[in-house]
Design an enzyme around this catalytic site. Structure first.
Site, PDB file in Angstrom:
ATOM      1  N   ASN A   1      13.440  -2.134  -1.925  1.00 51.21           N
ATOM      2  CA  ASN A   1      12.881  -1.493  -3.104  1.00 51.21           C
ATOM      3  C   ASN A   1      12.683  -2.760  -4.249  1.00 51.21           C
ATOM      4  O   ASN A   1      11.893  -2.350  -5.250  1.00 51.21           O
ATOM      5  CB  ASN A   1      13.959  -0.628  -3.708  1.00 51.21           C
ATOM      6  CG  ASN A   1      13.952  -0.447  -5.229  1.00 51.21           C
ATOM      7  OD1 ASN A   1      13.034   0.357  -5.526  1.00 51.21           O
ATOM      8  ND2 ASN A   1      14.552  -1.128  -5.945  1.00 51.21           N
TER       9      ASN A   1
ATOM     10  N   SER B   1       3.461   0.624  -3.397  1.00 57.05           N
ATOM     11  CA  SER B   1       3.167   1.169  -4.662  1.00 57.05           C
ATOM     12  C   SER B   1       1.613   1.871  -4.675  1.00 57.05           C
ATOM     13  O   SER B   1       0.661   1.664  -3.856  1.00 57.05           O
ATOM     14  CB  SER B   1       2.915   0.007  -5.916  1.00 57.05           C
ATOM     15  OG  SER B   1       2.115   0.383  -7.053  1.00 57.05           O
TER      16      SER B   1
ATOM     17  N   TYR C   1       0.588  -8.750  -7.381  1.00 49.19           N
ATOM     18  CA  TYR C   1       1.518  -7.561  -7.083  1.00 49.19           C
ATOM     19  C   TYR C   1       0.536  -6.604  -6.020  1.00 49.19           C
ATOM     20  O   TYR C   1       1.266  -6.209  -5.197  1.00 49.19           O
ATOM     21  CB  TYR C   1       1.759  -6.772  -8.517  1.00 49.19           C
ATOM     22  CG  TYR C   1       2.454  -5.633  -8.248  1.00 49.19           C
ATOM     23  CD1 TYR C   1       3.867  -5.747  -8.293  1.00 49.19           C
ATOM     24  CD2 TYR C   1       2.008  -4.239  -8.504  1.00 49.19           C
ATOM     25  CE1 TYR C   1       4.594  -4.550  -8.116  1.00 49.19           C
ATOM     26  CE2 TYR C   1       2.761  -3.057  -8.494  1.00 49.19           C
ATOM     27  CZ  TYR C   1       4.212  -3.537  -8.273  1.00 49.19           C
ATOM     28  OH  TYR C   1       4.822  -2.413  -8.183  1.00 49.19           O
TER      29      TYR C   1
END
Ligand code: NAP
Length: 244
Positions: free
Chosen positions: A87, A139, A152
């Site tokens: 995570n 995500s 990211y």
């Protein structure tokens, strides 16, 4: 109640904290990992206060040595690691043209390489046991992309490729590998965003609200359960309909 140990990275706050609490409540012995030991101790204490079992492991995902040592400690103290929730994650946003190499590598190394190295450390135990659950927190932007987050998004899309490859590689050992893709969740990571950006995002969410860490944790808890034993290589979106 499962007599199993779940290692959760980035368990000191936000989504990881919620995952640790949810897995603790579901009967897993929780190894809560991150860099901030004081915050981890609060999480472990909350799990114990609710009748669960938990211990803390200091882990810096930017350091392969630290990952190795932390996984070894989790296995020693927990017996074995049967569930790994990757995570922990960071952002270093910026437009690609001006992105510093250090901002690219810090994000990819922490979010993607760190997760891979943690998986490598716990795999042999899962293979011996012929039971394992690996859950990678990706995500919505790992699926959709997002301007200003090339590092990211690449790390999160990479986690999806990693998930699907390992799902195929490890299925014969009864180890499932899945990803959970949160949308906009109210945590420290999103608290720093400007109000106009938050309002724009809200407009793109059919359920018309931001998500809560507990709502992501519920998906993780399900994927860690025996009931989810026939699900592997899946990316479960928890995003209020933001991306379908
Ligand atoms: P957060 O509140 O910023 O928490 C990040 C966690 O990662 C902290 O526990 C932090 O612990 C840990 N961490 C960061 N760098 C680390 C390192 N080098 N080594 C070990 N642990 C490290 O973030 P969050 O919002 O809960 O996000 C959790 C995950 O969900 C991330 O992977 C994020 O990308 C993903 N996600 C979040 C959202 C959202 O809207 N919030 C949306 C999609 C995906 P320490 O600082 O104590 O080390």
């Amino acid at each position: 109640m499962p007599n199993r140990t779940a290692l959760v990275t980035g368990a000191s706050r936000g989504i990881g904290r919620a995952c640790a609490l949810a897995l603790g409540a579901a009967g897993f012995r929780v190894a809560a990992a991150a860099r901030s030991l004081d915050k981890l101790e609060d999480v472990a204490e909350a799990i114990r206060a609710a009748g669960g079992e938990a211990f803390c492991v200091e882990m810096d995902l930017a350091s392969p040595e630290s990952i190795k040592a932390a996984c070894a400690r989790a296995a020693a103290e927990g017996g074995r690691v049967e569930v790994l929730v990757n995570n922990a994650g960071i952002t270093r946003d910026g437009l690609a043209l001006r992105m510093k190499p250090g901002d690219w590598s810090a994000v990819v190394e922490t979010n993607l390489t760190g997760a891979f190295l943690a998986i490598q450390q716990v795999l042999s135990g899962m293979m011996r046991e012929r039971w394992g659950r690996i859950i990678n927190i990706t995500s919505v932007v790992g699926l959709a992309g997002n301007a200003g987050q090339a590092n990211y998004c690449a790390s999160k899309a990479g986690l999806i490729g990693l998930t699907k490859s390992l799902a195929q590689e490890l299925a014969s050992r009864n180890i499932t590998v899945n990803a959970v893709a949160p949308g906009f969740i109210e945590t420290d990571m999103t608290a720093v965003l400007a109000e106009d950006i938050k309002q724009r995002m809200l407009g793109a969410i059919p359920l018309k609200r931001f998500g809560k860490p507990e709502e992501v944790a519920a998906a993780v808890r399900f994927l860690a359960s025996d009931e989810a034993g026939y699900i592997t290589g899946h990316v479960l979106s928890v995003n209020g309909g933001m991306y379908m």
